[in-house]
Design a protein around this motif. Structure first.
Motif, PDB file in Angstrom:
ATOM      1  N   HIS A  93      -3.975  -6.790  15.028  1.00 28.03           N
ATOM      2  CA  HIS A  93      -5.280  -7.368  14.697  1.00 28.03           C
ATOM      3  C   HIS A  93      -5.055  -8.460  13.668  1.00 28.03           C
ATOM      4  O   HIS A  93      -4.203  -8.329  12.781  1.00 28.03           O
ATOM      5  N   LYS A 115       6.605 -11.083  -4.738  1.00 31.96           N
ATOM      6  CA  LYS A 115       5.271 -11.429  -4.241  1.00 31.96           C
ATOM      7  C   LYS A 115       4.324 -11.830  -5.384  1.00 31.96           C
ATOM      8  O   LYS A 115       4.247 -11.145  -6.400  1.00 31.96           O
ATOM      9  N   ASN A 174      -1.224  -0.631  -4.427  1.00 33.56           N
ATOM     10  CA  ASN A 174      -2.349   0.072  -3.778  1.00 33.56           C
ATOM     11  C   ASN A 174      -1.758   1.108  -2.843  1.00 33.56           C
ATOM     12  O   ASN A 174      -0.534   1.165  -2.646  1.00 33.56           O
ATOM     13  N   HIS A 178      -3.559 -11.911  12.265  1.00 33.39           N
ATOM     14  CA  HIS A 178      -2.121 -12.245  12.329  1.00 33.39           C
ATOM     15  C   HIS A 178      -1.694 -12.924  13.625  1.00 33.39           C
ATOM     16  O   HIS A 178      -0.561 -12.739  14.072  1.00 33.39           O
ATOM     17  N   LYS A 215      -4.928   2.658   1.692  1.00 32.11           N
ATOM     18  CA  LYS A 215      -5.206   1.275   1.285  1.00 32.11           C
ATOM     19  C   LYS A 215      -6.663   0.939   1.629  1.00 32.11           C
ATOM     20  O   LYS A 215      -7.169   1.402   2.648  1.00 32.11           O
ATOM     21  N   TYR A 216      -7.328   0.175   0.842  1.00 33.83           N
ATOM     22  CA  TYR A 216      -8.719  -0.299   1.004  1.00 33.83           C
ATOM     23  C   TYR A 216      -9.780   0.742   0.612  1.00 33.83           C
ATOM     24  O   TYR A 216     -10.959   0.431   0.519  1.00 33.83           O
ATOM     25  N   ASP A 230      -1.269  -2.219   9.825  1.00 35.93           N
ATOM     26  CA  ASP A 230      -1.970  -3.227   9.014  1.00 35.93           C
ATOM     27  C   ASP A 230      -1.886  -4.600   9.685  1.00 35.93           C
ATOM     28  O   ASP A 230      -1.886  -5.619   9.009  1.00 35.93           O
ATOM     29  N   HIS A 261       5.026  -4.074   2.574  1.00 32.88           N
ATOM     30  CA  HIS A 261       3.892  -4.762   3.210  1.00 32.88           C
ATOM     31  C   HIS A 261       4.289  -5.221   4.614  1.00 32.88           C
ATOM     32  O   HIS A 261       5.470  -5.346   4.917  1.00 32.88           O
ATOM     33  N   HIS A 296       0.630 -13.661  -4.840  1.00 28.13           N
ATOM     34  CA  HIS A 296      -0.696 -13.359  -4.302  1.00 28.13           C
ATOM     35  C   HIS A 296      -1.823 -13.452  -5.322  1.00 28.13           C
ATOM     36  O   HIS A 296      -2.795 -12.687  -5.283  1.00 28.13           O
ATOM     37  N   ILE A 352      -1.153 -15.033   9.334  1.00 28.11           N
ATOM     38  CA  ILE A 352      -2.540 -15.414   9.075  1.00 28.11           C
ATOM     39  C   ILE A 352      -2.484 -16.861   8.576  1.00 28.11           C
ATOM     40  O   ILE A 352      -1.789 -17.145   7.590  1.00 28.11           O
ATOM     41  N   ASP A 411       2.668 -12.050   5.342  1.00 26.93           N
ATOM     42  CA  ASP A 411       1.937 -12.280   6.593  1.00 26.93           C
ATOM     43  C   ASP A 411       0.987 -13.472   6.506  1.00 26.93           C
ATOM     44  O   ASP A 411       0.150 -13.666   7.381  1.00 26.93           O
ATOM     45  N   ARG A 412       1.098 -14.260   5.423  1.00 24.88           N
ATOM     46  CA  ARG A 412       0.240 -15.445   5.295  1.00 24.88           C
ATOM     47  C   ARG A 412       1.096 -16.701   5.156  1.00 24.88           C
ATOM     48  O   ARG A 412       2.153 -16.651   4.525  1.00 24.88           O
ATOM     49  N   CYS A 462      -4.196  -5.616  -3.037  1.00 25.13           N
ATOM     50  CA  CYS A 462      -3.170  -6.239  -3.865  1.00 25.13           C
ATOM     51  C   CYS A 462      -3.672  -7.146  -4.988  1.00 25.13           C
ATOM     52  O   CYS A 462      -3.380  -6.945  -6.161  1.00 25.13           O
ATOM     53  N   ASP A 499       4.666  -2.865  -2.867  1.00 33.84           N
ATOM     54  CA  ASP A 499       3.479  -3.263  -2.127  1.00 33.84           C
ATOM     55  C   ASP A 499       3.110  -2.191  -1.093  1.00 33.84           C
ATOM     56  O   ASP A 499       3.914  -1.894  -0.200  1.00 33.84           O
ATOM     57  N   ASP A 500       1.964  -1.599  -1.232  1.00 28.33           N
ATOM     58  CA  ASP A 500       1.434  -0.644  -0.234  1.00 28.33           C
ATOM     59  C   ASP A 500       2.244   0.651  -0.138  1.00 28.33           C
ATOM     60  O   ASP A 500       2.204   1.332   0.896  1.00 28.33           O
TER      61      ASP A 500
HETATM   62  C1  NG6 Z   1      -5.916  -8.177   5.142  1.00 28.37           C
HETATM   63  C2  NG6 Z   1      -4.938  -8.244   6.301  1.00 28.37           C
HETATM   64  C3  NG6 Z   1      -3.811  -7.260   6.030  1.00 28.37           C
HETATM   65  C4  NG6 Z   1      -3.185  -7.520   4.687  1.00 28.37           C
HETATM   66  C5  NG6 Z   1      -4.246  -7.505   3.618  1.00 28.37           C
HETATM   67  C6  NG6 Z   1      -3.733  -7.832   2.257  1.00 28.37           C
HETATM   68  C7  NG6 Z   1      -6.064  -8.720   8.459  1.00 28.37           C
HETATM   69  C8  NG6 Z   1      -6.859  -8.169   9.592  1.00 28.37           C
HETATM   70  N1  NG6 Z   1      -5.646  -7.858   7.541  1.00 28.37           N
HETATM   71  O1  NG6 Z   1      -6.904  -9.140   5.303  1.00 28.37           O
HETATM   72  O2  NG6 Z   1      -2.860  -7.333   7.046  1.00 28.37           O
HETATM   73  O3  NG6 Z   1      -2.530  -8.764   4.691  1.00 28.37           O
HETATM   74  O4  NG6 Z   1      -5.250  -8.448   3.918  1.00 28.37           O
HETATM   75  O5  NG6 Z   1      -2.874  -6.848   1.820  1.00 28.37           O
HETATM   76  O6  NG6 Z   1      -5.820  -9.924   8.412  1.00 28.37           O
HETATM   77  S1  NG6 Z   1      -2.560  -6.776   0.291  1.00 28.37           S
HETATM   78  O7  NG6 Z   1      -1.693  -5.612   0.120  1.00 28.37           O
HETATM   79  O8  NG6 Z   1      -1.890  -8.004  -0.028  1.00 28.37           O
HETATM   80  O9  NG6 Z   1      -3.828  -6.608  -0.374  1.00 28.37           O
END
Ligand code: NG6
Ligand code: CA
Length: 510
Positions: A217, A132, A329, A219, A358-359, A335, A276, A134, A230, A169-170, A79, A40-41
């Motif tokens: 930011h 994971k 990604n 979280h 990322k993004y 993050d 992550h 997701h 989150i 983180d969720r 992700c 992840d990441d």
């Molecule tokens: C974003 C989150 C980031 C991460 C990402 C998903 C905020 C501001 N940022 O929305 O922390 O969780 O989502 O990451 O909440 S991924 O690797 O699972 O796509």
């Protein structure tokens, strides 16, 4: 038993006809086990084999024992869409609602949809997902956390599932095994809410004194294990995970699955939480590097790979197991938590020589580490510059296994088995890269890359300092001569630009 019988019948034939030579027909090739380690990441430059300064000896060894790709791609810079495409053989952007999934999303891949694990089941494999997920759980009404979480991985081709439902983180901060939350006491049901705070539980916003890692930011909702997440949750106390134990737990579950008595080969999608956020390594890895928590979880990731390789060796599976290592990604430093990733990065280049992260629509968003180790067939220490996309795993495995698949659903996958095992340099003609807000970029194997005009922001609009690569005008790059994507060639090469716009349009319309 089967071996014994065939040996006895061969012996009987020999006695009858007094054989002096070995029988001419060879034993059928044994199907290899398949282990996909999906991280992840992890960025293009994050591993020492790709030039990173944080040592990853176990991952590097996969490459020195196998094949290292320099032009392999996740389909998206986040992700959920990357995972969706890897598992279904279809680009995620073809339908709405496949961006980063909320922690209480319904299942994005529904029963009946073609998937890589169902291809493998039909090829005679037992299949597992560990780590994971997701990709959502449950039907249209969403996940029934205190009941049966169905549909989920078991309905789309996995025989066994042990997962983090969304991300670390969720919420909910629990493991799900097959259809149920692990260790949930129904006398203390779990409540999950993504819209509003649930009564008076502590939050990262109101109770920062309870945190062992501060948020930067987002979280800042419910606190679990000293980390705010989150989303809000309450109850389910007995089922709460400890972030520090993710890596060991997943290795143990993988070990138990591989150990199961079976005459079938296995297919395992081992999807790590590392690296992550929140980056909370087990105590024994905390402080393992000078790079702070982000460095520590890279070392922990490398340890997991080492443990998995030990397991294969112990079981005698090392020779005939295909191990594929990649990432969903590109990399990000901040993050959402204050973990000094940016401050301590020093001379480690998480994106290698690429731009973005990322993004982003720039290369570091989707060009990822990709290693294939298969001692029985793949040449040790080899490298490949051929373009490869994770969306092609489904088509390639189906081709290799001789299994038909639903090409009307898995419409983007192609069979590039020869590329995957380093025997062919004929890769895909082009691929599509999905960035933030479902904006697309289009890359051809000749190195030309189109980022069509879009209204997206130039920088990722929250914490991370990452260029999206977006602009209000079309941009054209030659990533072979300009891997950093600094020279916009759209004015110099209008023919290539219009040709590529047509090609992308045709793919989108397909
Ligand atoms: C974003 C989150 C980031 C991460 C990402 C998903 C905020 C501001 N940022 O929305 O922390 O969780 O989502 O990451 O909440 S991924 O690797 O699972 O796509
Ligand atoms: Ca990711």
């Amino acid at each position: 038993m089967k071996i014994r019988q065939s040996f006895l019948s061969a012996l009987a034939v020999c006695l009858l006809f007094s054989c002096s030579e070995k029988p001419r027909t060879e034993a059928p090739e044994e199907k290899p086990n398949v282990l996909i380690i999906y991280t992840d990441d992890v960025g293009y430059g994050d591993l020492s084999i790709y030039g990173g300064k944080i040592l990853t000896p176990n991952i590097d060894k996969l490459a020195t024992d196998g094949l290292l790709f320099t032009n392999a791609y996740a389909t998206a810079a986040t992700c959920t869409p990357s995972r969706y495409s890897l598992l279904t053989g279809e680009y995620a952007w073809r339908a709405k609602g496949r961006g980063v999934a909320a922690g209480d999303a319904s299942a994005l891949i529904r029963p009946g949809v073609e998937t890589l694990p169902s291809v493998m089941q039909r090829a005679g494999y037992r299949t597992a997902v560990i780590g994971k997920w997701h990709l959502g759980l449950g039907g249209d009404e969403g996940p029934d956390w205190n009941g049966e979480l169905n549909p989920g991985p078991l309905e789309i081709g996995f025989d066994y599932s042990f997962i983090i439902p969304a991300t670390g983180d969720r919420v909910p901060t629990v493991f799900v095994e097959d259809h149920h939350i692990v260790g949930l006491d129904l006398a203390d049901p779990i409540e999950v809410n993504y819209r509003e705070k649930i009564r008076d539980g502590p939050t990262g916003k109101d109770n920062p004194e309870l945190l062992k890692m501060m948020w930067s930011h987002g979280h800042n909702h419910s606190i679990v294990n000293g980390v705010s997440r989150i989303g809000y949750q309450r109850g389910g106390e007995a089922a709460m995970w400890r972030d520090e134990d993710f890596a060991q737990t997943f290795v143990d579950k993988a070990s138990a699955f591989i150990d199961e008595e079976s005459d079938k080969p296995f297919f395992m999608y081992f999807s790590t939480h590392d690296i992550h956020v929140p980056r909370i390594a087990h105590e024994r890895f905390q402080g393992a590097t000078d790079f702070g928590p982000r460095g520590d979880v890279i070392v922990q990731l490398d340890w997991q790979v080492g443990e998995l390789m030990k397991l294969l060796k112990e079981k005698g599976f090392e020779e005939n197991t295909i191990v594929i290592f990649s990432s969903d990604n590109g990399p990000v430093l901040d993050d959402g938590y204050v973990d000094q990733a940016r401050e301590l990065i020093a001379d480690h280049k998480q994106t290698g020589e690429l731009s973005g992260g990322k993004y982003s629509a720039l290369e570091a968003g989707t060009r990822v580490p990709f290693i294939v180790k298969w001692p029985a067939s793949v040449k040790a220490g080899s490298t490949s510059e051929v373009m490869f996309s994770q969306v092609d795993l489904l088509g390639s495995f189906a081709g290799k296994m001789g299994v038909e698949f639903n090409a009307k659903q898995a419409i983007d996958t192609e069979n590039h088995w020869g590329v995957l095992i380093g025997e062919s340099s004929e890769g895909r003609y082009s691929l599509v890269q999905e960035a933030l807000f479902s904006n697309l970029a289009y890359l051809r194997s000749d190195g030309m890359k189109l980022i069509p005009a879009n209204e997206g922001p130039e920088m990722v609009p929250w914490g991370p300092i990452i260029s999206t690569g977006f602009a209000k005008e079309d941009q054209l790059f030659d990533i072979k001569s300009d891997p950093k994507e600094t020279q916009d060639l759209s004015g110099d090469k209008p023919d290539v630009l219009s040709e590529m716009k047509k090609e992308l349009e045709a793919i989108v319309k397909k």
